[in-house]
Design a protein around this motif. Structure first.
Motif, PDB file in Angstrom:
ATOM      1  N   ALA A  97      -6.348   4.034  13.623  1.00 32.00           N
ATOM      2  CA  ALA A  97      -6.113   2.749  13.000  1.00 32.00           C
ATOM      3  C   ALA A  97      -7.306   2.233  12.033  1.00 32.00           C
ATOM      4  O   ALA A  97      -6.585   1.577  11.709  1.00 32.00           O
ATOM      5  N   LEU A  98      -8.240   2.578  12.672  1.00 30.23           N
ATOM      6  CA  LEU A  98      -9.728   2.146  11.569  1.00 30.23           C
ATOM      7  C   LEU A  98      -8.992   3.283   9.928  1.00 30.23           C
ATOM      8  O   LEU A  98      -9.070   2.020   9.281  1.00 30.23           O
ATOM      9  N   ALA A  99      -9.005   3.755   9.736  1.00 25.54           N
ATOM     10  CA  ALA A  99      -8.362   4.288   8.167  1.00 25.54           C
ATOM     11  C   ALA A  99      -7.202   3.120   8.012  1.00 25.54           C
ATOM     12  O   ALA A  99      -7.196   3.463   6.870  1.00 25.54           O
ATOM     13  N   ASP A 100      -5.892   3.132   8.936  1.00 26.72           N
ATOM     14  CA  ASP A 100      -5.082   3.023   9.131  1.00 26.72           C
ATOM     15  C   ASP A 100      -5.005   1.134   8.303  1.00 26.72           C
ATOM     16  O   ASP A 100      -4.820   0.199   7.212  1.00 26.72           O
ATOM     17  N   ILE A 101      -6.060   0.860   9.051  1.00 26.37           N
ATOM     18  CA  ILE A 101      -6.363  -0.528   8.019  1.00 26.37           C
ATOM     19  C   ILE A 101      -7.112  -0.609   6.768  1.00 26.37           C
ATOM     20  O   ILE A 101      -6.177  -1.349   5.946  1.00 26.37           O
ATOM     21  N   GLY A 102      -7.726   0.191   6.560  1.00 22.75           N
ATOM     22  CA  GLY A 102      -8.699   0.989   5.625  1.00 22.75           C
ATOM     23  C   GLY A 102      -7.900   0.454   4.051  1.00 22.75           C
ATOM     24  O   GLY A 102      -7.598   0.155   3.090  1.00 22.75           O
ATOM     25  N   PHE A 103      -6.817   1.908   4.864  1.00 21.58           N
ATOM     26  CA  PHE A 103      -6.175   2.378   3.375  1.00 21.58           C
ATOM     27  C   PHE A 103      -4.802   1.686   3.169  1.00 21.58           C
ATOM     28  O   PHE A 103      -4.989   0.498   2.130  1.00 21.58           O
ATOM     29  N   SER A 104      -4.344   0.687   3.937  1.00 16.93           N
ATOM     30  CA  SER A 104      -3.678  -0.640   3.475  1.00 16.93           C
ATOM     31  C   SER A 104      -4.203  -1.802   2.789  1.00 16.93           C
ATOM     32  O   SER A 104      -3.483  -2.236   1.720  1.00 16.93           O
ATOM     33  N   SER A 105      -5.374  -2.123   3.656  1.00 16.86           N
ATOM     34  CA  SER A 105      -5.872  -3.363   2.916  1.00 16.86           C
ATOM     35  C   SER A 105      -6.433  -2.853   1.662  1.00 16.86           C
ATOM     36  O   SER A 105      -7.190  -3.894   0.707  1.00 16.86           O
ATOM     37  N   SER A 106      -6.983  -1.485   0.997  1.00 16.52           N
ATOM     38  CA  SER A 106      -6.747  -1.334  -0.356  1.00 16.52           C
ATOM     39  C   SER A 106      -5.995  -1.458  -1.374  1.00 16.52           C
ATOM     40  O   SER A 106      -6.533  -1.393  -2.460  1.00 16.52           O
ATOM     41  N   VAL A 107      -4.631  -1.810  -0.990  1.00 14.52           N
ATOM     42  CA  VAL A 107      -3.508  -2.048  -2.157  1.00 14.52           C
ATOM     43  C   VAL A 107      -3.054  -3.124  -1.674  1.00 14.52           C
ATOM     44  O   VAL A 107      -2.386  -4.002  -2.960  1.00 14.52           O
ATOM     45  N   THR A 108      -3.147  -3.539  -0.183  1.00  9.44           N
ATOM     46  CA  THR A 108      -1.452  -4.334   0.646  1.00  9.44           C
ATOM     47  C   THR A 108      -2.254  -6.024  -0.489  1.00  9.44           C
ATOM     48  O   THR A 108      -1.567  -6.756  -0.826  1.00  9.44           O
ATOM     49  N   PRO A 109      -3.618  -6.823  -0.244  1.00  8.73           N
ATOM     50  CA  PRO A 109      -3.817  -7.827  -1.551  1.00  8.73           C
ATOM     51  C   PRO A 109      -3.667  -8.205  -2.160  1.00  8.73           C
ATOM     52  O   PRO A 109      -3.300  -9.394  -2.410  1.00  8.73           O
ATOM     53  N   ASN A 110      -4.125  -7.498  -2.761  1.00 13.66           N
ATOM     54  CA  ASN A 110      -3.972  -6.924  -4.246  1.00 13.66           C
ATOM     55  C   ASN A 110      -2.597  -6.893  -4.918  1.00 13.66           C
ATOM     56  O   ASN A 110      -2.496  -7.783  -5.857  1.00 13.66           O
ATOM     57  N   MET A 111      -1.941  -6.520  -3.819  1.00 19.07           N
ATOM     58  CA  MET A 111      -0.338  -6.645  -4.419  1.00 19.07           C
ATOM     59  C   MET A 111       0.449  -7.528  -3.694  1.00 19.07           C
ATOM     60  O   MET A 111       1.068  -8.400  -4.879  1.00 19.07           O
ATOM     61  N   LEU A 112       0.381  -8.093  -2.905  1.00 17.64           N
ATOM     62  CA  LEU A 112       0.618  -9.605  -2.649  1.00 17.64           C
ATOM     63  C   LEU A 112       0.252 -10.652  -3.689  1.00 17.64           C
ATOM     64  O   LEU A 112       0.573 -11.341  -4.237  1.00 17.64           O
ATOM     65  N   ILE A 141      10.590 -12.607  -2.442  1.00 13.37           N
ATOM     66  CA  ILE A 141      10.895 -12.426  -0.913  1.00 13.37           C
ATOM     67  C   ILE A 141      10.614 -10.848  -0.684  1.00 13.37           C
ATOM     68  O   ILE A 141       9.947 -10.965   0.355  1.00 13.37           O
ATOM     69  N   LEU A 142       9.766  -9.770  -1.578  1.00 14.21           N
ATOM     70  CA  LEU A 142       8.657  -9.152  -1.383  1.00 14.21           C
ATOM     71  C   LEU A 142       8.004  -9.269  -0.620  1.00 14.21           C
ATOM     72  O   LEU A 142       6.904  -9.141   0.111  1.00 14.21           O
ATOM     73  N   PHE A 143       7.305  -9.949  -1.407  1.00 11.31           N
ATOM     74  CA  PHE A 143       5.789 -11.124  -0.829  1.00 11.31           C
ATOM     75  C   PHE A 143       6.193 -10.685   0.466  1.00 11.31           C
ATOM     76  O   PHE A 143       4.664 -11.031   1.221  1.00 11.31           O
ATOM     77  N   MET A 144       6.840 -11.685   1.578  1.00 14.18           N
ATOM     78  CA  MET A 144       6.742 -12.303   2.547  1.00 14.18           C
ATOM     79  C   MET A 144       7.348 -11.702   3.195  1.00 14.18           C
ATOM     80  O   MET A 144       6.439 -10.923   4.490  1.00 14.18           O
ATOM     81  N   VAL A 145       8.161 -10.129   2.861  1.00 12.95           N
ATOM     82  CA  VAL A 145       7.888  -9.311   3.820  1.00 12.95           C
ATOM     83  C   VAL A 145       6.639  -7.972   3.706  1.00 12.95           C
ATOM     84  O   VAL A 145       6.223  -8.269   5.068  1.00 12.95           O
ATOM     85  N   ILE A 146       6.271  -7.808   2.607  1.00 13.40           N
ATOM     86  CA  ILE A 146       4.873  -7.105   3.022  1.00 13.40           C
ATOM     87  C   ILE A 146       3.974  -8.266   3.357  1.00 13.40           C
ATOM     88  O   ILE A 146       3.230  -7.051   4.216  1.00 13.40           O
ATOM     89  N   LEU A 147       3.436  -9.176   3.129  1.00 17.67           N
ATOM     90  CA  LEU A 147       2.825 -10.211   4.082  1.00 17.67           C
ATOM     91  C   LEU A 147       3.117 -10.003   4.934  1.00 17.67           C
ATOM     92  O   LEU A 147       1.596  -9.779   6.218  1.00 17.67           O
TER      93      LEU A 147
END
Length: 314
Positions: free
Chosen positions: A70-85, A29-35
């Motif tokens: 917006a660029l910082a937000d992309i980098g900030f989220s991308s630093s952890v989210t793909p790994n978390m998924l 469930i968390l995978f689908m939501v966070i993706l």
């Protein structure tokens, strides 16, 4: 390999991220939501950057700051989210020693840049409302470039303090990080070396940046509030305040969660609460920022409408 034996010690070469939960159903469930959140984050922030670049009416300092945010937000989220998924899809997620250092450094870098940009945007609002006749001078291209330089250099220096401190730590035993990413505090707890200096230097660096940026934001809005209260026209007060609401919302969300995690005593909340709040400010807030600025900003909505009309009728 997770560790290497060296004499009487075991040198850790990787870390096991325990993630948010061990419940298989909840992980799906968390995978689908966070993706979905991550996809909205990327598309929303990219759309903001592109819209500001192609719309001449948005070529103002405030929107240049917003595009960098917006660029910082992309980098900030991308630093952890793909790994978390990925963590949701595997039974045991191992991140390498260098990968952990990279993740820590990149998260700190983009998070710090965001702090400085929010402070710069507060200063921009201050000049707009309190010194409108001097706006072109005080927010010239040269001044904006200096503010951008401070943001990115500050981000680099703060990230360097965390990365250098990470490499100065020795790990020779447990390697399970009770988090969904390589947060610095749990890593310090795993270290088997003296952590007095490695723990203090990043805390001082990050704390100084938070204090300075919060001070700039607070002083800017104190002067803005005084100026607004002095206005005789109700319509003028409403218009002036409405230009600040998006920024105030973004600042409240970002600094509110940072305060919860890094300022409040650790004894006042549990590790699981820390994880939930970390998800909010590292995954959810980067998605919310473009929505906050687009839904509450008439100029952005107008620019978007004009671009859509051109596409439809061209």
């Amino acid at each position: 390999m997770e560790s290497l034996v060296d004499g009487n010690h075991t040198a850790v070469t990787g870390f096991i991220l325990l993630g948010l939960t061990e419940d298989p159903t909840l992980r799906v469930i968390l995978f689908m939501v966070i993706l979905c959140i991550y996809l909205v984050t990327i598309s929303g922030n990219l759309s903001t950057i592109i819209l500001i670049r192609i719309s001449s009416q948005l070529h103002h300092p405030m929107y240049f700051f917003l595009s960098h945010l917006a660029l910082a937000d992309i980098g900030f989220s991308s630093s952890v989210t793909p790994n978390m998924l990925v963590n949701f899809l595997v039974e045991r997620h191992i991140i390498s020693y260098l990968g952990c250092a990279t993740q820590t450094g990149s998260a700190v870098f983009f998070g710090t840049v965001e702090c400085f940009l929010l402070a710069a945007m507060a200063y921009d609002r201050f000049v707009t409302i309190c010194n409108p006749l001097l706006y072109s001078t005080k927010m010239s291209t040269q001044v904006c470039n200096r503010l951008f330089s401070v943001a990115y250099i500050g981000g680099f220096l703060n990230a360097s303090s965390f990365t250098i401190s990470f490499f100065s730590l020795s790990f020779c035993g447990p390697n399970q990080v009770n988090h969904f990413f390589c947060d610095f505090a749990p890593l310090v707890k795993l270290s088997c070396s003296d952590v007095s200096i490695p723990a203090v230097v990043p805390s001082f660096s990050a704390g100084s940046i938070i204090v300075v940026t919060v001070f700039v934001i607070a002083v800017s809005y104190i002067y803005i509030l005084i100026t607004i209260l002095k206005m005789r026209s109700t319509e003028g007060r409403h218009k002036a305040f409405s230009t600040c609401t998006s920024h105030i919302t973004a600042v409240t969300l970002f600094y509110g969660t940072i305060t919860f995690i890094y300022v409040l005593p650790k004894s006042s909340y549990s590790t699981d609460q820390n994880k939930v709040v970390s998800v909010f400010y590292m995954v959810v807030i980067p998605m919310l920022n473009p929505l906050i600025y687009s839904l509450r900003n008439n100029e952005i909505k107008g620019a978007l409408k004009r671009q859509l009309d051109r596409k439809i009728f061209s």
